[in-house]
Write an enzyme that holds these catalytic residues in place. Structure first.
Site, PDB file in Angstrom:
ATOM      1  N   HIS A   1      11.337  18.977  44.322  1.00  0.00           N
ATOM      2  CA  HIS A   1      10.504  17.843  44.752  1.00  0.00           C
ATOM      3  C   HIS A   1      10.759  17.530  46.227  1.00  0.00           C
ATOM      4  O   HIS A   1       9.819  17.392  47.017  1.00  0.00           O
ATOM      5  CB  HIS A   1      10.832  16.626  43.874  1.00  0.00           C
ATOM      6  CG  HIS A   1      10.150  15.364  44.282  1.00  0.00           C
ATOM      7  ND1 HIS A   1       9.254  14.722  43.464  1.00  0.00           N
ATOM      8  CD2 HIS A   1      10.228  14.600  45.398  1.00  0.00           C
ATOM      9  CE1 HIS A   1       8.822  13.630  44.075  1.00  0.00           C
ATOM     10  NE2 HIS A   1       9.403  13.536  45.249  1.00  0.00           N
ATOM     11  N   GLU A   2      12.033  17.417  46.597  1.00  0.00           N
ATOM     12  CA  GLU A   2      12.374  17.069  47.980  1.00  0.00           C
ATOM     13  C   GLU A   2      12.084  18.214  48.936  1.00  0.00           C
ATOM     14  O   GLU A   2      11.591  17.998  50.039  1.00  0.00           O
ATOM     15  CB  GLU A   2      13.832  16.606  48.078  1.00  0.00           C
ATOM     16  CG  GLU A   2      14.160  15.374  47.254  1.00  0.00           C
ATOM     17  CD  GLU A   2      13.241  14.181  47.487  1.00  0.00           C
ATOM     18  OE1 GLU A   2      12.661  14.043  48.592  1.00  0.00           O
ATOM     19  OE2 GLU A   2      13.092  13.372  46.557  1.00  0.00           O
TER      20      GLU A   2
ATOM     21  N   HIS B   1       8.513  18.311  50.024  1.00  0.00           N
ATOM     22  CA  HIS B   1       8.164  17.391  51.119  1.00  0.00           C
ATOM     23  C   HIS B   1       8.360  18.075  52.474  1.00  0.00           C
ATOM     24  O   HIS B   1       7.504  17.970  53.367  1.00  0.00           O
ATOM     25  CB  HIS B   1       9.011  16.118  51.059  1.00  0.00           C
ATOM     26  CG  HIS B   1       8.615  15.167  49.981  1.00  0.00           C
ATOM     27  ND1 HIS B   1       7.377  14.567  49.912  1.00  0.00           N
ATOM     28  CD2 HIS B   1       9.318  14.696  48.920  1.00  0.00           C
ATOM     29  CE1 HIS B   1       7.326  13.771  48.860  1.00  0.00           C
ATOM     30  NE2 HIS B   1       8.483  13.839  48.230  1.00  0.00           N
TER      31      HIS B   1
END
Length: 158
Positions: free
Chosen positions: A72-73, A76
């Site tokens: 998820h990170e 980004h």
């Protein structure tokens, strides 16, 4: 034995390499820190090319970090590198989550945060309420009063 933090760093690097392969583009490894606080499991600092993870939540939720939170990170950072400044969980980020990592794009984790963000019980005339540490402290210092939205009475510490 490999430390938990080292396993996270390895997973970050694996995700970066997977993104590089899938998108036919090179990405430098980000700086990885373990200083995220509060209810947040992880955060991506785009301009600094840095990822931060919550060590307390990590200690209790290693599997979720490895399978969902790290990708998820990383997504980004990849979205930022490929598209510039875009909505944090917009279609570019969602595309990376699905096409690169094969994951359902979720904007929030489902980890138990009681250890990192305690709540405090308060009562009104009709029910019990759970207040955050910040609201609790404001009440204790006399800086703020909170009213129940249902019965409009002032909340009192239980």
């Amino acid at each position: 034995m490999i430390s938990l933090q080292q396993r996270i760093i390895t997973r970050v690097n694996d995700c970066m390499q997977l993104a590089a392969k899938e998108l036919a583009r090179e990405f430098s490894p980000p700086k990885v820190q373990f200083n995220q606080r509060g209810r947040i499991a992880g955060s991506a600092w785009l301009e600094r090319w840095e990822l931060r993870f919550n060590p307390i939540l990590l200690a209790d939720n290693e599997a979720e970090f490895l399978t969902e939170i790290v990708p998820h990170e990383v997504a980004h950072l990849i979205a930022f590198a490929c598209y510039g400044k875009v909505k944090p969980h917009g279609r570019e980020w969602q595309h990376i989550m699905q096409s690169v990592f094969g994951l359902t794009p979720r904007t929030r984790h489902r980890l138990n945060t009681n250890k990192v963000a305690p709540t405090f019980s308060y009562q009104c005339e009709c029910r019990s309420h759970q207040l955050t540490l910040r609201r609790h402290n404001n009440m204790q210092r006399g800086k703020q009063r909170y009213l129940c939205l249902h019965c409009n009475s002032i909340l009192q510490k239980q």
